[in-house]
Scaffold this active site. Structure first.
Site, PDB file in Angstrom:
ATOM      1  N   ASP A  48      15.531 -37.026  83.976  1.00 59.82           N
ATOM      2  CA  ASP A  48      16.870 -36.630  84.419  1.00 59.82           C
ATOM      3  C   ASP A  48      17.913 -37.726  84.251  1.00 59.82           C
ATOM      4  O   ASP A  48      18.965 -37.514  83.643  1.00 59.82           O
ATOM      5  CB  ASP A  48      16.831 -36.105  85.857  1.00 59.82           C
ATOM      6  CG  ASP A  48      16.458 -37.160  86.892  1.00 59.82           C
ATOM      7  OD1 ASP A  48      15.742 -38.123  86.553  1.00 59.82           O
ATOM      8  OD2 ASP A  48      16.864 -37.001  88.058  1.00 59.82           O
ATOM      9  N   ASP A  77      21.868 -32.315  84.041  1.00 55.03           N
ATOM     10  CA  ASP A  77      21.991 -33.735  83.688  1.00 55.03           C
ATOM     11  C   ASP A  77      23.199 -33.960  82.771  1.00 55.03           C
ATOM     12  O   ASP A  77      23.937 -34.935  82.924  1.00 55.03           O
ATOM     13  CB  ASP A  77      20.733 -34.229  82.980  1.00 55.03           C
ATOM     14  CG  ASP A  77      19.472 -33.987  83.790  1.00 55.03           C
ATOM     15  OD1 ASP A  77      19.562 -33.932  85.028  1.00 55.03           O
ATOM     16  OD2 ASP A  77      18.393 -33.843  83.172  1.00 55.03           O
TER      17      ASP A  77
END
Length: 305
Positions: A34, A265
């Site tokens: 992430d 993200d």
């Protein structure tokens, strides 16, 4: 958000070996995680206008070598990356259904990043972090660092904020990474008072804190005192509370969703890049939506440049 000329940003977390399962059952190997996904997209968005460094621990294996080469090609600084002899990075596999929704399988319990802040080599890294203009981490960062690592991170966040750094947090709650719900809640609550920008996914907030709705989330973060809160809601409009003002910014419609991996993200990267360059929260959300809408039209976490 305070903006500076040529800001320095450090993103703290884990990158893993990524295996993308194709329709014929074969596997395509790449890298993802992430905070690393956000670092790559942030570096692409900011270009030479900022310095983006990644903070993690890897092994001394060929996969770790390839990761570092890949990050360098994305203009991500490697000076805060530890290489631990005999250790390995984590691994995960993405399985995607016909609607583009994904399922993750993880192998990460012995990953090198779990020792990131507890090795002797971590001391100068921890000492350097408060001098950055912005520090970015996630709920996954909290989970993989472990209790000792989290305590080191907390002290770093406190010192960084005292020196004027902006602390940015993406909630990314993954229940499988935590021994218990109570431990996860305690870890989140320890760092949230020091966060300047919270990038939240509504589903994760509800799973972690059992909030009834978005209003309950905003009320909780207002009580904590978080200056800027963004609620990411997938294909729905994101909601923002900043300096007492509320905004709602529609997502960009995509005709064909291929893979939603790294949608959140990349949104975070687009949002943060815009804010660091002086954009308003609404303009930042539009930038986040624009980037995420491109990312979900490609397989895997990191799309071609």
């Amino acid at each position: 958000m305070n903006t500076r000329k040529s800001p320095r940003i450090a993103l703290i977390g884990e990158c893993m070996i990524e295996l993308q399962q194709r329709a014929d059952g074969s596997l395509q190997q790449s890298f993802g995680g992430d905070t690393l996904n956000t670092a790559v997209y942030l570096s692409r968005e900011l270009g030479e206008r900022a310095t983006v460094d990644y903070v993690t621990a890897l092994g001394d294996d060929s996969f770790s070598d390839a990761m570092c080469q890949s990050w360098a090609s994305e203009n991500i600084g490697l000076g805060m990356v530890q290489r631990l002899p005999g250790r390995l990075p984590g691994l995960y596999c993405i399985q995607t259904d016909a609607a583009g929704e994904r399922r993750f399988l993880y192998w990460r319990n012995e990953a090198a990043v779990r020792s990131c802040f507890t090795t002797p080599a971590a001391a100068p890294i921890l000492a350097a972090l408060p001098d950055y203009d912005a520090l970015y981490f996630s709920g996954i960062t909290l989970a993989v660092l472990g209790e000792q690592g989290r305590e080191k991170l907390l002290q770093t966040l406190i010192e960084a904020r005292q020196r004027g750094a902006q602390i940015v947090f993406d909630n990314n709650y993954r229940p499988r990474l935590w021994p218990s719900l109570e431990e996860a809640r305690a870890a989140y609550r320890s760092v949230l008072p020091y966060v300047d920008l919270a990038l939240l996914t509504v589903d994760d907030e509800q799973a972690l804190f059992h909030f009834a709705d978005s209003d309950a989330v905003f009320a909780a973060y207002e009580q904590i005192g978080t200056p800027e809160v963004v609620l990411k809601r997938g294909a729905e409009a994101c909601l923002i509370r900043c300096a007492g003002e509320s905004s709602e910014v529609p997502a960009q419609r995509v005709e064909r969703v291929v893979d939603t991996t790294a949608a959140g993200d990349s949104f975070s990267a687009g949002y943060l890049a815009s804010r660091l360059l002086g954009g308003s929260p609404v303009a930042a959300a539009q930038a986040g939506h624009a980037l995420a809408s491109r990312v979900i039209q490609f397989p895997g976490a990191l799309i071609p440049r």
